[in-house]
Design an enzyme around this catalytic site. Structure first.
Site, PDB file in Angstrom:
ATOM      1  N   LYS A  82       0.869  -1.186   0.000  1.00 37.44           N
ATOM      2  CA  LYS A  82       0.000   0.000   0.000  1.00 37.44           C
ATOM      3  C   LYS A  82       0.896   1.222   0.000  1.00 37.44           C
ATOM      4  CE  LYS A  82      -4.423   0.924   0.081  1.00 37.44           C
ATOM      5  NZ  LYS A  82      -5.529   0.060  -0.379  1.00 37.44           N
ATOM      6  N   ASP A 101      -7.098   4.141  -4.533  1.00 35.98           N
ATOM      7  CA  ASP A 101      -7.751   3.974  -3.225  1.00 35.98           C
ATOM      8  C   ASP A 101      -8.404   5.335  -2.946  1.00 35.98           C
ATOM      9  OD1 ASP A 101      -7.799   1.899  -0.808  1.00 35.98           O
ATOM     10  OD2 ASP A 101      -7.536   3.856   0.102  1.00 35.98           O
TER      11      ASP A 101
HETATM   12  P1  NDP Z   1     -13.063   7.492  -2.904  1.00 34.68           P
HETATM   13  O1  NDP Z   1     -12.004   8.496  -2.703  1.00 34.68           O
HETATM   14  O2  NDP Z   1     -13.634   7.284  -4.249  1.00 34.68           O
HETATM   15  O3  NDP Z   1     -14.287   7.791  -1.916  1.00 34.68           O
HETATM   16  C1  NDP Z   1     -14.099   7.871  -0.544  1.00 34.68           C
HETATM   17  C2  NDP Z   1     -15.424   8.181   0.120  1.00 34.68           C
HETATM   18  O4  NDP Z   1     -15.302   7.974   1.528  1.00 34.68           O
HETATM   19  C3  NDP Z   1     -15.852   9.621  -0.068  1.00 34.68           C
HETATM   20  O5  NDP Z   1     -17.248   9.695  -0.056  1.00 34.68           O
HETATM   21  C4  NDP Z   1     -15.245  10.298   1.165  1.00 34.68           C
HETATM   22  O6  NDP Z   1     -15.919  11.478   1.551  1.00 34.68           O
HETATM   23  C5  NDP Z   1     -15.437   9.230   2.207  1.00 34.68           C
HETATM   24  N1  NDP Z   1     -14.370   9.362   3.212  1.00 34.68           N
HETATM   25  C6  NDP Z   1     -13.050   9.214   2.989  1.00 34.68           C
HETATM   26  N2  NDP Z   1     -12.353   9.452   4.104  1.00 34.68           N
HETATM   27  C7  NDP Z   1     -13.244   9.758   5.039  1.00 34.68           C
HETATM   28  C8  NDP Z   1     -13.122  10.092   6.389  1.00 34.68           C
HETATM   29  N3  NDP Z   1     -11.932  10.163   7.019  1.00 34.68           N
HETATM   30  N4  NDP Z   1     -14.262  10.319   7.060  1.00 34.68           N
HETATM   31  C9  NDP Z   1     -15.463  10.238   6.445  1.00 34.68           C
HETATM   32  N5  NDP Z   1     -15.643   9.935   5.151  1.00 34.68           N
HETATM   33  C10 NDP Z   1     -14.537   9.693   4.456  1.00 34.68           C
HETATM   34  O7  NDP Z   1     -12.460   6.125  -2.320  1.00 34.68           O
HETATM   35  P2  NDP Z   1     -12.918   4.627  -2.594  1.00 34.68           P
HETATM   36  O8  NDP Z   1     -14.384   4.556  -2.786  1.00 34.68           O
HETATM   37  O9  NDP Z   1     -12.017   4.058  -3.617  1.00 34.68           O
HETATM   38  O10 NDP Z   1     -12.525   3.930  -1.208  1.00 34.68           O
HETATM   39  C11 NDP Z   1     -13.444   3.795  -0.134  1.00 34.68           C
HETATM   40  C12 NDP Z   1     -12.979   2.696   0.795  1.00 34.68           C
HETATM   41  O11 NDP Z   1     -12.915   1.462   0.078  1.00 34.68           O
HETATM   42  C13 NDP Z   1     -11.592   2.876   1.405  1.00 34.68           C
HETATM   43  O12 NDP Z   1     -11.590   2.333   2.707  1.00 34.68           O
HETATM   44  C14 NDP Z   1     -10.697   2.049   0.506  1.00 34.68           C
HETATM   45  O13 NDP Z   1      -9.525   1.639   1.181  1.00 34.68           O
HETATM   46  C15 NDP Z   1     -11.628   0.871   0.226  1.00 34.68           C
HETATM   47  N6  NDP Z   1     -11.343   0.082  -0.966  1.00 34.68           N
HETATM   48  C16 NDP Z   1     -11.233   0.657  -2.206  1.00 34.68           C
HETATM   49  C17 NDP Z   1     -11.014  -0.121  -3.313  1.00 34.68           C
HETATM   50  C18 NDP Z   1     -10.983   0.449  -4.688  1.00 34.68           C
HETATM   51  O14 NDP Z   1     -10.867  -0.333  -5.637  1.00 34.68           O
HETATM   52  N7  NDP Z   1     -11.090   1.740  -4.869  1.00 34.68           N
HETATM   53  C19 NDP Z   1     -10.832  -1.579  -3.200  1.00 34.68           C
HETATM   54  C20 NDP Z   1     -11.031  -2.095  -1.875  1.00 34.68           C
HETATM   55  C21 NDP Z   1     -11.258  -1.287  -0.813  1.00 34.68           C
HETATM   56  P3  NDP Z   1     -15.214  12.911   1.301  1.00 34.68           P
HETATM   57  O15 NDP Z   1     -15.358  13.154  -0.177  1.00 34.68           O
HETATM   58  O16 NDP Z   1     -15.987  13.847   2.133  1.00 34.68           O
HETATM   59  O17 NDP Z   1     -13.792  12.771   1.728  1.00 34.68           O
HETATM   60  O1  2IT Z   2      -7.854  -1.790  -0.913  1.00 35.08           O
HETATM   61  C1  2IT Z   2      -7.773  -2.254  -2.072  1.00 35.08           C
HETATM   62  O2  2IT Z   2      -7.873  -3.465  -2.285  1.00 35.08           O
HETATM   63  C2  2IT Z   2      -7.585  -1.319  -3.183  1.00 35.08           C
HETATM   64  N1  2IT Z   2      -7.546  -0.115  -2.947  1.00 35.08           N
HETATM   65  C3  2IT Z   2      -7.398  -1.832  -4.575  1.00 35.08           C
HETATM   66  C4  2IT Z   2      -5.998  -2.265  -4.790  1.00 35.08           C
HETATM   67  C5  2IT Z   2      -5.643  -2.668  -6.207  1.00 35.08           C
HETATM   68  O3  2IT Z   2      -4.457  -2.939  -6.397  1.00 35.08           O
HETATM   69  O4  2IT Z   2      -6.488  -2.719  -7.088  1.00 35.08           O
END
Ligand code: NDP
Ligand code: 2IT
Length: 449
Positions: A126, A166
């Site tokens: 990461k 992420d």
């Molecule tokens: P994005 O940046 O697209 O969206 C993040 C969302 O979560 C936004 O709505 C944001 O709100 C909110 N958020 C982020 N930080 C905070 C915080 N500290 N407090 C409250 N709300 C928060 O990210 P993703 O959708 O890609 O990721 C979301 C989660 O999923 C994370 O935990 C990530 O690690 C996990 N994840 C992502 C993957 C991927 O493929 N993208 C794969 C597996 C897991 P705001 O705009 O107000 O910050």
């Molecule tokens: O938390 C996760 O699994 C991700 N943000 C996606 C990682 C990836 O390599 O696609």
């Protein structure tokens, strides 16, 4: 509790004293795999737990860049190359002001287990930065990404380490990072980053994969417990990549999603969320969820604070935390259970505190654990890497079908590991045990490395 487990946990705490998120992640995994240690006394001699919790390499670097007003800003960059045991380091990059060593280490540690569960050859990593993309212009984002890659490029490669997105890192950032990598290396190495746009080597369905995968896992978990998604009321925290596509799949499976959020607040629409409107606000305009009320005046908006998240007070059958870590505390869990929640699907990484998870399990609420339930994103990244190696493309449906098969298999593995170790229906333990057994055996085979 196993003596070896206790000794190691103590050592890890002493070694990493200021890393609460990392310690939380290690503690959760190691607590649940204690029964495996009982049947494998050789793991102690082989120092399996000690080696798994020590990253192979930790890289921290300066990221200087110039903002639109000509001011020089210095951010800190991270890449934790945690484990290359079963494949090249693989995992996302997070750009968020809260990013620190503890958060990147917890995410890297989780990633090792998640990636093992996919059944694909990918190790765990990461990275990210304390850079805050909010309010920055496209050119500022580009300059930051170029500076970040100017250091990172020497540590990555399609057979070495493959970053992706992420929080705060999506197709726009991956594009700027890829452009800079290609320029420095003077070569097209498609598989060095995943989450690319489809115009230059990205995979169809990668954007949707984490959210869709979460719902495939949820469907399997509910079916195994004589429940269905159809007709259920759902609340989803976050409104980013994972939340949006979890919502899309939940709706197509016949659920009614009534609430979504961002870090400022949540919207409640008792008629069901209009997802096209959310996509326009978030994906096109990069706006705030509150703007939903501009076109849906009958919906409600409630402000959030770090200690009061109104979304978890809304009555729902299924809760999908898809924002960030430790989003659901014990108090939130109590409110959700009192309101009749039957299942939690962790789209985010470690979104429930340890106490909240224990409370759900004690209350017979089904928990789809992050490592398993959100693995669809990284699994599809691995499918993107394989398409890049083959110099070939699959269709949307081909990738979606592969994703679905992977999620069904992950569920089966979690289910059978839980049954084998006497905790039927506890998929949190099942996921940790299934991944741990695979990794421990791979470590055993490869000698002291
Ligand atoms: P994005 O940046 O697209 O969206 C993040 C969302 O979560 C936004 O709505 C944001 O709100 C909110 N958020 C982020 N930080 C905070 C915080 N500290 N407090 C409250 N709300 C928060 O990210 P993703 O959708 O890609 O990721 C979301 C989660 O999923 C994370 O935990 C990530 O690690 C996990 N994840 C992502 C993957 C991927 O493929 N993208 C794969 C597996 C897991 P705001 O705009 O107000 O910050
Ligand atoms: O938390 C996760 O699994 C991700 N943000 C996606 C990682 C990836 O390599 O696609």
């Amino acid at each position: 509790m196993n003596k070896y487990f206790n000794k190691v946990i103590k050592e890890i705490k002493n070694k990493n004293p200021k890393e609460p998120e990392f310690l939380q992640a290690v503690n959760e995994v190691y607590t649940t795999v204690a029964p495996v240690l009982e049947t494998h006394p050789e793991y102690e001699k082989l120092a399996i737990l000690e080696r798994m919790a020590e990253p192979e390499r930790m890289i921290m670097f300066r990221v200087p860049w110039v903002n639109d007003r000509g001011k020089i800003i210095v951010n800190r960059g991270y890449r934790i190359q945690f484990s290359s045991l079963i494949g090249p380091y693989k995992g996302g990059l997070r750009f968020h002001p809260s990013v620190n060593l503890s958060i990147i280490k917890f995410l890297g540690f989780e990633q090792i287990f998640k990636n093992a569960l996919t059944g694909l050859p990918i190790g765990g990593a990461k990275g990210g930065s304390d850079f805050d993309p909010k309010g920055k212009s496209d050119m500022e984002i580009m300059r930051f990404c170029q500076s970040f890659m100017t250091e990172l490029y020497r540590h990555i490669g399609q057979d070495v380490d493959v970053p992706a997105g992420d929080i705060g890192v999506g197709a726009r950032e991956i594009g700027y990072l890829f452009g800079q990598y290609r320029r420095i290396k003077d070569a097209y190495e498609g598989g060095v980053l995943t989450g690319k746009d489809v115009t230059y080597g990205g995979s169809l369905t990668r954007k949707e994969a984490t959210g869709y995968g979460l719902m495939y896992f949820m469907r399997e978990m509910l079916n195994a417990n004589k429940q269905t998604i159809k007709g259920k009321t759902v609340v989803i925290s976050g409104s980013g990549n994972v939340a949006i596509y979890a919502c899309e799949k939940a709706q197509s499976m016949g659920a009614k999603v009534v609430a979504m959020s961002d870090s400022n607040g949540c919207i409640y629409d008792k008629n069901g969320i209009d997802l096209e409107c959310i996509k326009t606000i978030k994906e096109v305009n990069r706006g705030r969820i509150k703007e939903y009320l501009n076109t849906h005046p009958k919906a409600e908006y409630m402000l959030s604070t770090p200690h009061n998240k109104p979304i978890w007070s809304i009555k729902a059958d299924i809760a999908l935390p898809c924002a960030t870590q430790n989003d659901i505390t014990l108090d939130d869990a109590k409110r959700l259970v009192a309101n009749g929640v039957i299942a939690i699907g962790e789209g985010a990484n470690m979104p429930c505190t340890f106490e909240a998870t224990e409370y759900f399990l004690k209350s017979k609420v089904l928990v789809a654990p992050a490592k398993a339930a959100n693995a669809g994103g990284v699994a599809t990244s691995a499918i993107e890497m394989s398409q890049n190696s083959m110099r070939y493309y699959y269709t949307f449906n081909e990738v979606d079908k592969k994703l679905e098969t992977i999620m069904v298999n992950i569920f089966k593995n979690c289910d059978s590991a839980a049954k084998e170790y006497g905790c039927k229906g506890n998929y949190v333990s099942g996921a940790n045990i299934a991944a741990f057994k695979k990794l421990a055996e791979a470590m055993k085979m490869q000698g002291i490395a």
